[in-house]
Scaffold this active site. Structure first.
Site, PDB file in Angstrom:
ATOM      1  N   GLY A   1       3.868   1.212   1.113  1.00  0.00           N
ATOM      2  CA  GLY A   1       5.216   0.703   0.884  1.00  0.00           C
ATOM      3  C   GLY A   1       6.093   0.753   2.129  1.00  0.00           C
TER       4      GLY A   1
ATOM      5  N   ASP B   1       0.867  -1.180   0.000  1.00  0.00           N
ATOM      6  CA  ASP B   1       0.000   0.000   0.000  1.00  0.00           C
ATOM      7  C   ASP B   1       0.908   1.236   0.000  1.00  0.00           C
ATOM      8  OD1 ASP B   1      -1.801   2.010   0.605  1.00  0.00           O
ATOM      9  OD2 ASP B   1      -2.903   0.888   2.074  1.00  0.00           O
TER      10      ASP B   1
HETATM   11  P1  IMP Z   1       2.010  -0.613   3.730  1.00  0.00           P
HETATM   12  O1  IMP Z   1       3.082  -0.624   4.782  1.00  0.00           O
HETATM   13  O2  IMP Z   1       1.203   0.668   3.798  1.00  0.00           O
HETATM   14  O3  IMP Z   1       2.514  -0.892   2.349  1.00  0.00           O
HETATM   15  O4  IMP Z   1       0.959  -1.690   4.146  1.00  0.00           O
HETATM   16  C1  IMP Z   1       1.136  -2.988   3.909  1.00  0.00           C
HETATM   17  C2  IMP Z   1       0.288  -3.833   4.832  1.00  0.00           C
HETATM   18  O5  IMP Z   1      -0.970  -3.237   5.149  1.00  0.00           O
HETATM   19  C3  IMP Z   1      -0.034  -5.110   4.116  1.00  0.00           C
HETATM   20  O6  IMP Z   1       0.937  -6.093   4.376  1.00  0.00           O
HETATM   21  C4  IMP Z   1      -1.390  -5.471   4.670  1.00  0.00           C
HETATM   22  O7  IMP Z   1      -1.225  -6.230   5.843  1.00  0.00           O
HETATM   23  C5  IMP Z   1      -2.022  -4.156   5.037  1.00  0.00           C
HETATM   24  N1  IMP Z   1      -2.954  -3.685   3.984  1.00  0.00           N
HETATM   25  C6  IMP Z   1      -2.779  -2.645   3.141  1.00  0.00           C
HETATM   26  N2  IMP Z   1      -3.808  -2.502   2.303  1.00  0.00           N
HETATM   27  C7  IMP Z   1      -4.672  -3.495   2.608  1.00  0.00           C
HETATM   28  C8  IMP Z   1      -5.960  -3.884   2.067  1.00  0.00           C
HETATM   29  O8  IMP Z   1      -6.524  -3.305   1.130  1.00  0.00           O
HETATM   30  N3  IMP Z   1      -6.528  -4.967   2.663  1.00  0.00           N
HETATM   31  C9  IMP Z   1      -5.959  -5.667   3.680  1.00  0.00           C
HETATM   32  N4  IMP Z   1      -4.771  -5.325   4.204  1.00  0.00           N
HETATM   33  C10 IMP Z   1      -4.134  -4.242   3.688  1.00  0.00           C
END
Ligand code: IMP
Ligand code: MG
Length: 187
Positions: free
Chosen positions: A111, A109
């Site tokens: 990152g 998402d």
């Molecule tokens: P980031 O650190 O913002 O990239 O978030 C990554 C983590 O957030 C992922 O490994 C998921 O566990 C969670 N996540 C982000 N978007 C979603 C979604 O749309 N559905 C479920 N989990 C999400």
């Protein structure tokens, strides 16, 4: 024989990626990895708990190479918003020094998670480190990261299914679906 059931959750919006599409893409990724790692003697699939569990267990069966599997547990999310702060809740057991590591996650998402975990793993001196994510919300990235192997790029929806959850619900759906947040918030 019992009739096939079509269990779902009442907060599901639409199905974005079907079970068949997931199966086909996971097989293709498995073939790609089999090929890319054909000279590797120490291949480790390192999954981030808990969202990557279904993906990693399906993917590993499509990789025709000796490999091992390990997990880390990290958290950055509460509900539907990324906090930006990534906490390591439990670390992997394997000493990854000299290993070809594939970091496997369910979805990228902002990152922040991949960015943080990648830096930490590089300090541990793997022979190589690549990132494999089932889903990538490319327009939401807030840090510059490279996803070496991506299943599907998706728009900015909150999604569940095939291991992904909203507050622990929805992981057991065999497809990827969007969450209807208006319905979800009523529950
Ligand atoms: P980031 O650190 O913002 O990239 O978030 C990554 C983590 O957030 C992922 O490994 C998921 O566990 C969670 N996540 C982000 N978007 C979603 C979604 O749309 N559905 C479920 N989990 C999400
Ligand atoms: Mg996750």
């Amino acid at each position: 024989m019992a009739a096939e059931t079509h269990f779902t959750y009442d907060f599901i919006g639409e199905i974005l990626i079907t079970q068949k599409e997931i199966e086909d893409r996971v097989s293709a990724l498995g073939e790609l990895l089999t090929n890319h790692y054909k000279d590797s003697e120490k291949l480790l699939l390192l999954g981030l708990l808990r969202g990557s569990v279904m993906f990693i267990t399906d993917l590993m069966r499509k990789i025709q190479r000796p490999l091992t599997m390990d997990f880390m547990s990290v958290s950055s999310y509460s509900g539907v918003a990324s906090s930006g702060f990534v906490r390591i809740d439990s670390d992997h057991k394997t000493n990854i020094h000299g290993w070809d590591v594939i970091l496997v996650d369910d979805i990228v998402d902002t990152g922040y998670t991949i960015h943080t975990v990648r830096k930490l793993l590089l300090d541990r001196k793997p022979r190589s480190l690549r990132v494999c994510a089932l889903l990538d919300k490319i327009e939401k990235h807030k840090v510059d990261i490279q996803i070496d192997y991506c299943g599907f790029e998706i728009p900015d929806y909150f999604v569940v299914g095939y291991g992904l959850d909203i507050d622990e619900k929805g992981r057991n759906l065999p497809y990827i679906a969007s969450v209807d947040l208006a319905k979800y918030n009523k529950n």
